[in-house]
Motif scaffolding. Structure first.
Motif, PDB file in Angstrom:
ATOM      1  N   LEU A  78       4.095  -9.458   5.714  1.00 35.86           N
ATOM      2  CA  LEU A  78       4.329 -10.701   5.253  1.00 35.86           C
ATOM      3  C   LEU A  78       4.236 -11.191   4.219  1.00 35.86           C
ATOM      4  O   LEU A  78       3.478 -10.321   3.143  1.00 35.86           O
ATOM      5  CB  LEU A  78       2.489 -10.803   5.648  1.00 35.86           C
ATOM      6  N   SER A  79       4.875 -12.519   3.737  1.00 34.39           N
ATOM      7  CA  SER A  79       4.455 -12.638   2.340  1.00 34.39           C
ATOM      8  C   SER A  79       3.592 -13.486   1.992  1.00 34.39           C
ATOM      9  O   SER A  79       2.640 -13.627   2.667  1.00 34.39           O
ATOM     10  CB  SER A  79       6.183 -13.686   2.017  1.00 34.39           C
ATOM     11  N   ALA A  80       3.233 -13.549   0.749  1.00 32.60           N
ATOM     12  CA  ALA A  80       1.910 -14.575   0.527  1.00 32.60           C
ATOM     13  C   ALA A  80       2.403 -15.029  -0.735  1.00 32.60           C
ATOM     14  O   ALA A  80       3.734 -14.602  -1.304  1.00 32.60           O
ATOM     15  CB  ALA A  80       0.947 -13.318  -0.354  1.00 32.60           C
ATOM     16  N   VAL A  86      -1.990 -12.087  -2.358  1.00 30.78           N
ATOM     17  CA  VAL A  86      -2.433 -10.377  -1.151  1.00 30.78           C
ATOM     18  C   VAL A  86      -3.504  -9.945  -1.347  1.00 30.78           C
ATOM     19  O   VAL A  86      -3.753  -9.393  -0.226  1.00 30.78           O
ATOM     20  CB  VAL A  86      -1.035  -9.830  -2.270  1.00 30.78           C
ATOM     21  N   LEU A  89      -6.211 -11.327   1.451  1.00 24.10           N
ATOM     22  CA  LEU A  89      -5.916 -10.720   2.937  1.00 24.10           C
ATOM     23  C   LEU A  89      -6.204  -9.476   2.793  1.00 24.10           C
ATOM     24  O   LEU A  89      -7.077  -8.769   4.406  1.00 24.10           O
ATOM     25  CB  LEU A  89      -4.624 -11.169   3.332  1.00 24.10           C
ATOM     26  N   VAL A  90      -5.825  -8.687   1.798  1.00 17.15           N
ATOM     27  CA  VAL A  90      -6.033  -7.187   2.105  1.00 17.15           C
ATOM     28  C   VAL A  90      -7.677  -6.940   2.063  1.00 17.15           C
ATOM     29  O   VAL A  90      -8.312  -5.938   2.873  1.00 17.15           O
ATOM     30  CB  VAL A  90      -4.755  -6.452   1.563  1.00 17.15           C
ATOM     31  N   GLY A 112       2.860  -5.494  -3.908  1.00 21.07           N
ATOM     32  CA  GLY A 112       2.182  -5.972  -2.409  1.00 21.07           C
ATOM     33  C   GLY A 112       0.811  -5.045  -2.427  1.00 21.07           C
ATOM     34  O   GLY A 112       0.967  -3.511  -2.575  1.00 21.07           O
ATOM     35  N   TRP A 123       0.393  -3.113   8.302  1.00 21.21           N
ATOM     36  CA  TRP A 123       0.895  -4.703   8.103  1.00 21.21           C
ATOM     37  C   TRP A 123       0.538  -4.806   6.472  1.00 21.21           C
ATOM     38  O   TRP A 123      -0.159  -4.547   5.697  1.00 21.21           O
ATOM     39  CB  TRP A 123      -0.244  -5.822   8.358  1.00 21.21           C
ATOM     40  N   GLU A 124       2.168  -4.625   5.885  1.00 22.90           N
ATOM     41  CA  GLU A 124       2.200  -4.921   3.886  1.00 22.90           C
ATOM     42  C   GLU A 124       2.553  -6.955   3.818  1.00 22.90           C
ATOM     43  O   GLU A 124       2.746  -7.927   4.462  1.00 22.90           O
ATOM     44  CB  GLU A 124       3.670  -4.163   4.052  1.00 22.90           C
ATOM     45  N   VAL A 125       1.619  -6.908   2.828  1.00 22.12           N
ATOM     46  CA  VAL A 125       1.407  -7.668   2.201  1.00 22.12           C
ATOM     47  C   VAL A 125       2.015  -8.110   0.595  1.00 22.12           C
ATOM     48  O   VAL A 125       1.867  -7.174   0.251  1.00 22.12           O
ATOM     49  CB  VAL A 125      -0.369  -8.573   1.882  1.00 22.12           C
ATOM     50  N   TRP A 127       3.853 -10.178  -2.273  1.00 17.43           N
ATOM     51  CA  TRP A 127       3.906 -11.885  -3.170  1.00 17.43           C
ATOM     52  C   TRP A 127       5.231 -11.480  -4.210  1.00 17.43           C
ATOM     53  O   TRP A 127       5.908 -10.063  -4.834  1.00 17.43           O
ATOM     54  CB  TRP A 127       3.312 -12.039  -4.224  1.00 17.43           C
TER      55      TRP A 127
END
Length: 135
Positions: A78-80, A86, A89-90, A112, A123-125, A127
């Protein structure tokens, strides 16, 4: 203009726990497409995660359902909007019972982190600096 959507169908062990996890991350449940077997988690206008009890998930495939805590078939990214988003959310995911996975990636123009949800889905987050994306 038509905007194509993506629906992630993910098998889960405990639907109620998974719903709590994802709503704790700030996402909403679309009750119109949810019932005792599935929950429709709205991530954005074009991204929906369908959390399906394993018994229900198995009605859509003849393949064995992978145990995401032991095997990896997909990495969800997912992009942030910012680096701080980032981390936000994590960190929320970890506080809600998710597990850290991988190393923090900081390349200056890209940042990330990743977590595994309650069922082991990764789930990778990330920017990315808009100036770097623009070239």
């Amino acid at each position: 203009m038509y905007q194509q959507m993506i629906f992630l169908n993910l098998p889960v062990n405990d639907l109620d726990a998974s719903k709590k996890f994802f709503t704790g991350l700030g996402y909403s449940i679309n009750e119109q497409f949810s019932d005792e077997n599935a929950a429709s988690v709205v991530i954005s206008d074009t991204i929906v995660a369908m959390l399906l009890k394993k018994s229900f998930y198995s009605t859509f495939t003849k393949k064995e359902i992978a145990d995401a805590t032991k095997t990896s078939q997909v990495l969800i990214a997912l992009s942030a909007e910012t680096r701080e988003k980032v981390d936000e959310l994590v960190d929320k995911a970890l506080a809600l019972g998710g597990s850290p996975t991988g190393e923090t990636q900081d390349q200056g123009f890209m940042y990330g982190r990743a977590f595994d949800d309650l069922d082991g889905h990764t789930w990778e987050v990330i920017w990315m600096d808009p100036a770097a994306v623009a070239g």
